[in-house]
Design an enzyme around this catalytic site. Structure first.
Site, short mmCIF file in Angstrom:
data_model
loop_
_atom_site.label_atom_id
_atom_site.label_comp_id
_atom_site.label_asym_id
_atom_site.label_seq_id
_atom_site.Cartn_x
_atom_site.Cartn_y
_atom_site.Cartn_z
N TYR A 16 25.51 14.56 56.16
CA TYR A 16 24.53 13.81 56.95
C TYR A 16 23.18 13.76 56.24
O TYR A 16 22.57 12.70 56.10
CB TYR A 16 24.39 14.44 58.33
CG TYR A 16 23.34 13.81 59.20
CD1 TYR A 16 23.58 12.59 59.84
CD2 TYR A 16 22.10 14.41 59.39
CE1 TYR A 16 22.62 11.99 60.63
CE2 TYR A 16 21.13 13.82 60.19
CZ TYR A 16 21.40 12.62 60.81
OH TYR A 16 20.43 12.03 61.60
N SER A 54 15.89 11.18 58.45
CA SER A 54 15.91 12.40 59.26
C SER A 54 15.09 13.48 58.59
O SER A 54 15.03 13.56 57.36
CB SER A 54 17.35 12.89 59.45
OG SER A 54 17.37 14.16 60.08
#
Length: 324
Positions: A200, A187
C-alpha cells in the site's frame, strides 16, 4: 579575526538563515487562508464539472460535496450504485448542482474506454483521484496477504493505474483550456518505507512521485497538480476511528486540505498531519522497524477493529429489539 573564526561565524550564519527560512515556510501552514488564498469562484472558474473517484463515502464523498458547494457539477464514481445514487441525491438536494453517476470497479481491467466515453464533451475543471484500497485491513507482512497475486493486481489497478489513466483522460482538456486542478490522494504512510503496509505504502509513493513530476511538466500550462498525503481520517479504511485533533472527519480534512491547494506540489492537508509527517521522518527507522513496534501496531488495529465490530453488533441488537 583569523580564518578559522571567520569560517565558524559564516557557518553559524548559514545555519541560522537556513533554519529561519524553514521555520518561516512551516509557519505559513498555520495560516493557509492568508498565505494561499483562493477566491470564492476559484473552483467554478476552472470548469463546469469536477470528477471524483471513490466518491461513495469517506474522503471522496466529502470532496464531491465541497466542490458542489463551490458551484461545480460533479461526476461521482465508485463500484456501488446504491451508495452513489444516495450521494447523488444528497448533493443535488443540498446544493442544487447536477450530479452524474458512473458505476465502475477500479480493480478491474479494460474499464477506461467506457469511462472516457461517459466523460466526453464535459468541461472538467477539477479531478480528484481519491479511490484506493488496502491489501488487508489488518496490517501484515507482504507474503501473508490473502490471495496475494490477486491482491497485487487489485492494488496496482486501483491505486496506481486508475490515477494515471484518469489523468490521461482528463489532462488534455485542461491543457487545451490552460487551466485545471488535479488532486491525487496519497498517504502519510508513504513518508517512509512502512513495514506491514509495504504494498500500500509503495503504491502511494508512486502517487506522490507521479503527481510532483506531472506538476513540473504542466505548471506552465496553468494547471495545479498536487499530491495530498493524509494520516488519520475517520473513514471505513481507518475503522471509523473517533475524531480528535489527529484523526479528522472526512469533511474537516477535505475543507482543510483545499486551503493548501496553492501550497506546493505536496501537502499533508492539515497542520496536525504536517507535524505528524515531520515527526515520523525524524524517528530512527531502527526504532520503527523493531518487532515490538510492529506487533504493537498489529495489536492496535486488531483491537480497534474488534471494538468497532462489537459496537456494531450491540447497535444492531438494540435496533432489532426496538423493532419487535
Amino acid at each position: 579575526m583569523d580564518l578559522m573564526e571567520l569560517f565558524f561565524i559564516s557557518l553559524g550564519t548559514v545555519v541560522v538563515v537556513y533554519y529561519g527560512v524553514k521555520l518561516l515556510l512551516f509557519s505559513r501552514m498555520l495560516f493557509p487562508r492568508m498565505w494561499f488564498p483562493l477566491s470564492k469562484s476559484f473552483f467554478s472558474s476552472m470548469g463546469e464539472w469536477a470528477v471524483v473517484t471513490g466518491s461513495s463515502e469517506g474522503i471522496g464523498r466529502a470532496y464531491a460535496f465541497v466542490l458542489a458547494e463551490q458551484g461545480m457539477n460533479v461526476v461521482i464514481m465508485s463500484r456501488t450504485k446504491v451508495k452513489l445514487d444516495q450521494v447523488a441525491k444528497e448533493i443535488g438536494d443540498t446544493t442544487g448542482q447536477r450530479v452524474k453517476v458512473i458505476v465502475t470497479d477500479f480493480t478491474k481491467e479494460n474499464i477506461f474506454s467506457e469511462i472516457e466515453e461517459q466523460l466526453r464533451d464535459l468541461n472538467i475543471g477539477v479531478l480528484v483521484n481519491n479511490v484506493g484500497i488496502l491489501p488487508s485491513f489488518i496490517p501484515c507482512k507482504f507474503l501473508e496477504s490473502v490471495e496475494l497475486d490477486q491482491t497485487i493486481t487489485n492494488v496496482i489497478n486501483c491505486n496506481v493505474k486508475t490515477m494515471t489513466k484518469m489523468c490521461k483522460i482528463i489532462l488534455p482538456g485542461m491543457e487545451n483550456r490552460g487551466k485545471g486542478v488535479i488532486v491525487n490522494i496519497s498517504s502519510g504512510v508513504a513518508s517512509i518505507p512502512f513495514p506491514l503496509y509495504t504494498l500500500y505504502a509503495a503504491s502511494k509513493v508512486f502517487v506522490e512521485r507521479f503527481s510532483r513530476g506531472l506538476q513540473a511538466e504542466y505548471k506552465d500550462k496553468g494547471i495545479i497538480i498536487q499530491a495530498v498525503a493524509p494520516f488519520g481520517v475517520s473513514t471505513r479504511m481507518a475503522a471509523y476511528q473517533q475524531t480528535n485533533i489527529v484523526t479528522l472527519s472526512p469533511e474537516d480534512f477535505v475543507k482543510s486540505s483545499l486551503q493548501y491547494l496553492r501550497a506546493g506540489d505536496k501537502t499533508h492537508g492539515s497542520v496536525c498531519h504536517t507535524v505528524l509527517g515531520r515527526l515520523l521522518q525524524s524517528i530512527p527507522l531502527k526504532v520503527l522497524y523493531a518487532d515490538s513496534m510492529l506487533h504493537s501496531l498489529q495489536d492496535y488495529v486488531k483491537n480497534k477493529a474488534a471494538q468497532k465490530i462489537s459496537i456494531s453488533a450491540t447497535r444492531a441488537t438494540f435496533e432489532n429489539a426496538q423493532n419487535k
